[in-house]
Design a protein around this motif. Structure first.
Motif, PDB file in Angstrom:
ATOM      1  N   UNK A  54     -21.422   9.480  90.672  1.00 22.94           N
ATOM      2  CA  UNK A  54     -21.360  10.188  89.467  1.00 22.94           C
ATOM      3  C   UNK A  54     -22.323   9.898  88.322  1.00 22.94           C
ATOM      4  N   UNK A  55     -23.330   8.898  88.672  1.00 24.79           N
ATOM      5  CA  UNK A  55     -24.484   8.477  87.613  1.00 24.79           C
ATOM      6  C   UNK A  55     -25.277   9.524  87.766  1.00 24.79           C
ATOM      7  N   UNK A  56     -25.529  10.021  88.786  1.00 24.09           N
ATOM      8  CA  UNK A  56     -26.596  11.076  89.066  1.00 24.09           C
ATOM      9  C   UNK A  56     -26.034  12.545  88.617  1.00 24.09           C
ATOM     10  N   UNK A  57     -24.643  12.924  88.371  1.00 24.50           N
ATOM     11  CA  UNK A  57     -24.410  13.948  88.053  1.00 24.50           C
ATOM     12  C   UNK A  57     -24.278  13.925  86.554  1.00 24.50           C
ATOM     13  N   UNK A  58     -23.853  12.799  86.177  1.00 24.01           N
ATOM     14  CA  UNK A  58     -24.077  12.519  84.642  1.00 24.01           C
ATOM     15  C   UNK A  58     -25.616  12.486  84.063  1.00 24.01           C
TER      16      UNK A  58
END
Length: 241
Positions: free
Chosen positions: A160-164
């Motif tokens: 999730x952190x990468x997409x965010x």
């Protein structure tokens, strides 16, 4: 005539008082900064790579011990069957267990207390798997082994952190483009960023399935993960000249 304290020369008083008046005369209001405030938005889409699905076994019997025993038997069968379908890094966790009496309610006009007619044992396990394409197979396996309820099925993103981060980069670029366009239209120049704040982010996952019973399922359950949408909003204030 101005009186002085004993021992204080008049010249000293003059030196102390005069600079105050000079400072007051020289004060000028601070120049307020000219700014442009913009809001940038960014969005990225990603295919979920994790599925979470819960299965429940409900058993009913006239005695509590019988309901518990039957539930344990069927629940064990469900877990063993699921273990044949998941990978080593996947997990199965007991997420809920209840044993409750079932009552026969009094009829209208009767004054007696509700009477216990049996007991319901409910056990629930949560499966978390990276094999998103096997969600339908997990449902078929669990219900075939004795689960009579699918509590929920949802998808998630393990990164999730990468997409965010990607969504925030797009939001920052959008904010900059808006500020530059506004500056050109106003005939001013952008300077430095004075402040930037990130608004609450939204991660919209594919729709969630709730409370499917074993009787409602099809012979082969089709489950499509779809796409998840990760969005970010960035509010930026630029100084202009």
């Amino acid at each position: 005539m101005c009186a002085t304290r004993p021992g204080w020369p008049l010249a000293i008083l003059f030196v102390l008082l005069v600079p105050l008046g000079v400072l007051h005369a020289d004060e000028s209001p601070a120049q307020a900064k000219r700014t442009i405030s913009v809001t940038g938005e960014g969005e990225v889409k990603a295919v979920p790579d994790r599925v979470l699905v819960s299965f429940a076994v409900e058993t009913t019997a006239s005695r509590a011990a019988e309901a518990v025993t039957e539930n344990a038997k069927r629940g064990t069968a469900v877990v063993q069957a699921l273990k044949t379908q998941i990978a080593a890094e996947d997990t199965i966790t007991t997420s809920r267990y209840t044993l409750e009496p079932r009552y026969e309610t009094a009829r209208p006009g009767e004054s007696r207390e509700p009477r216990i007619t049996g007991y319901v044992a409910h056990s629930e396990v949560l499966v978390e798997s990276r094999q998103v394409d096997k969600a339908g197979a997990l449902i078929d396996t669990a219900t075939g082994a004795g689960a009579n309820r699918v509590g929920s099925l949802r998808f998630s993103l393990s990164q999730r952190s990468e997409q965010l981060g990607a969504a925030l980069e797009k939001a920052g670029a959008s904010a900059r483009a808006q500020a530059e366009s506004a500056a050109r239209g106003l005939g001013v120049k952008l300077k430095r960023v004075l402040s930037a704040s990130v608004q609450p982010q939204a991660i919209v996952m594919p729709r969630r399935f709730e409370a499917m019973t074993a009787e409602a399922r099809t012979p082969s359950t089709p489950i499509e993960p779809g796409e998840a949408t990760v969005s970010a909003t960035l509010q930026v204030v630029y100084e202009i000249e």
